[in-house]
Design an enzyme around this catalytic site. Structure first.
Site: not given
Ligand code: RIB
Length: 300
Positions: A212, A38-39, A237, A243, A10
């Site tokens: 958690l 993107g995850k 943030d 991820d 993403n």
């Molecule tokens: O987990 C964070 C991600 O979730 C972001 O980078 C966003 O693109 C969404 O996919």
């Protein structure tokens, strides 16, 4: 043993806001930053930065040049990323002063995987190889089914959760990485203890890693239960913290570290991630995680 992450790529448009925009409200943002995310991509980057060689598979749109460039910079194998017509996936992310976020996704190219592409990719993998999945692409059910038939080990981060995921043959999953909200949605239970208990009953062959947030992480294994507290840091943030956790935890296990040490390293890595803005940009590298742990920067 090879690691394949079939997942999203993403562009993230991250807006700093005083509070999350409310229904009917028009809110001016304070700042806009564009990042790769993107995850799927974030988890590949976390694996790569944790020292694991990873193949990323998925789809990027006509505007996907920067996404592929980032993969290459990170030494992520891009052999199985295809380009298609139209736009890449993107996310509109609001981040508040306390670092909380909310995310609106546009699937774009991430929803254009074909059965043909999946079959082509899986042809290069086999028994004992790892398939990491999230839920931002189409055909996750087909991937689970086909990878299981090939005796690959399936690791699933069911995020974002949607009800139909429960019909995807999840008993084939080896390891789930789930946050508390997803845990509630998947199990119908409210407390971490109950969530873990219910998921262990439903998926007795699987290992459940339940994150958690500030309360740390619990692993409900086939044999063991392990809990690790979170590190206490100031968040700016939280995007991609989960991820980062997934990539570092999986890397730890694949590198032969014990479950507890892998969880602790993953907690440290995600603590570092929340102290920095952005998604992929906030994922720490191994030396930073080592230093953080050496300095004992936390509550363990
Ligand atoms: O987990 C964070 C991600 O979730 C972001 O980078 C966003 O693109 C969404 O996919």
């Amino acid at each position: 043993m090879k690691v394949l992450n079939f997942g999203s790529l993403n562009y993230d448009y991250t807006y700093r806001v005083s509070h999350m925009v409310r229904p009917g409200e028009t809110l001016a943002s304070e700042n806009l930053q564009t990042h790769c995310g993107g995850k799927g991509l974030n988890q590949s980057i976390a694996l790569a930065r944790a020292g694991v060689s990873v193949f990323h598979a998925g789809m990027a749109g006509e505007d996907g040049g920067r996404l592929l460039e980032v993969c290459r910079q990170e030494r992520i194998r891009t052999d199985f990323i295809r380009n298609c017509e139209g736009k890449s996936g993107h996310a509109v992310i609001q981040v508040t002063p306390s670092g909380e976020n909310c995310i609106l996704l546009y699937g774009g190219a991430n929803r254009k995987n074909s059965l043909e592409h999946i079959e082509n990719v899986l042809r290069s993998f086999g028994e004992g190889d790892i398939l990491l999945l999230q839920n931002e692409i189409n055909l996750v059910d087909e991937l689970i089914e086909r990878a299981f038939r090939k005796k690959m080990k399936i690791v699933l981060n069911p995020s974002p959760f949607e009800e139909k995921l429960l019909d995807y043959g999840l008993e084939r999953v080896d390891t789930f990485l789930i946050n508390e909200t997803e845990g509630r949605q998947m199990s119908g239970e409210k407390t971490p203890e109950k969530i873990l208990e219910r998921l262990r009953q439903t998926y007795p062959q699987s290992e459940i890693v339940l994150t958690l947030g500030e309360k740390g992480v619990c692993l409900g294994g086939r044999k063991e239960t392990v809990s690790v507290p979170a590190f206490c840091v100031k968040a700016v943030d939280t995007t991609a913290a989960g991820d980062t956790f997934t990539g570092y935890y999986l890397a730890g296990v694949l590198q032969g570290r014990g479950k507890k040490e892998s969880l602790r390293r993953a907690c440290a890595a995600s603590a570092l991630a929340v102290m920095k803005k952005g998604a992929a940009d906030s994922i720490p590298r191994t030396p930073d995680v080592d230093l953080f742990l050496d300095k004992g920067c936390g509550g363990v």
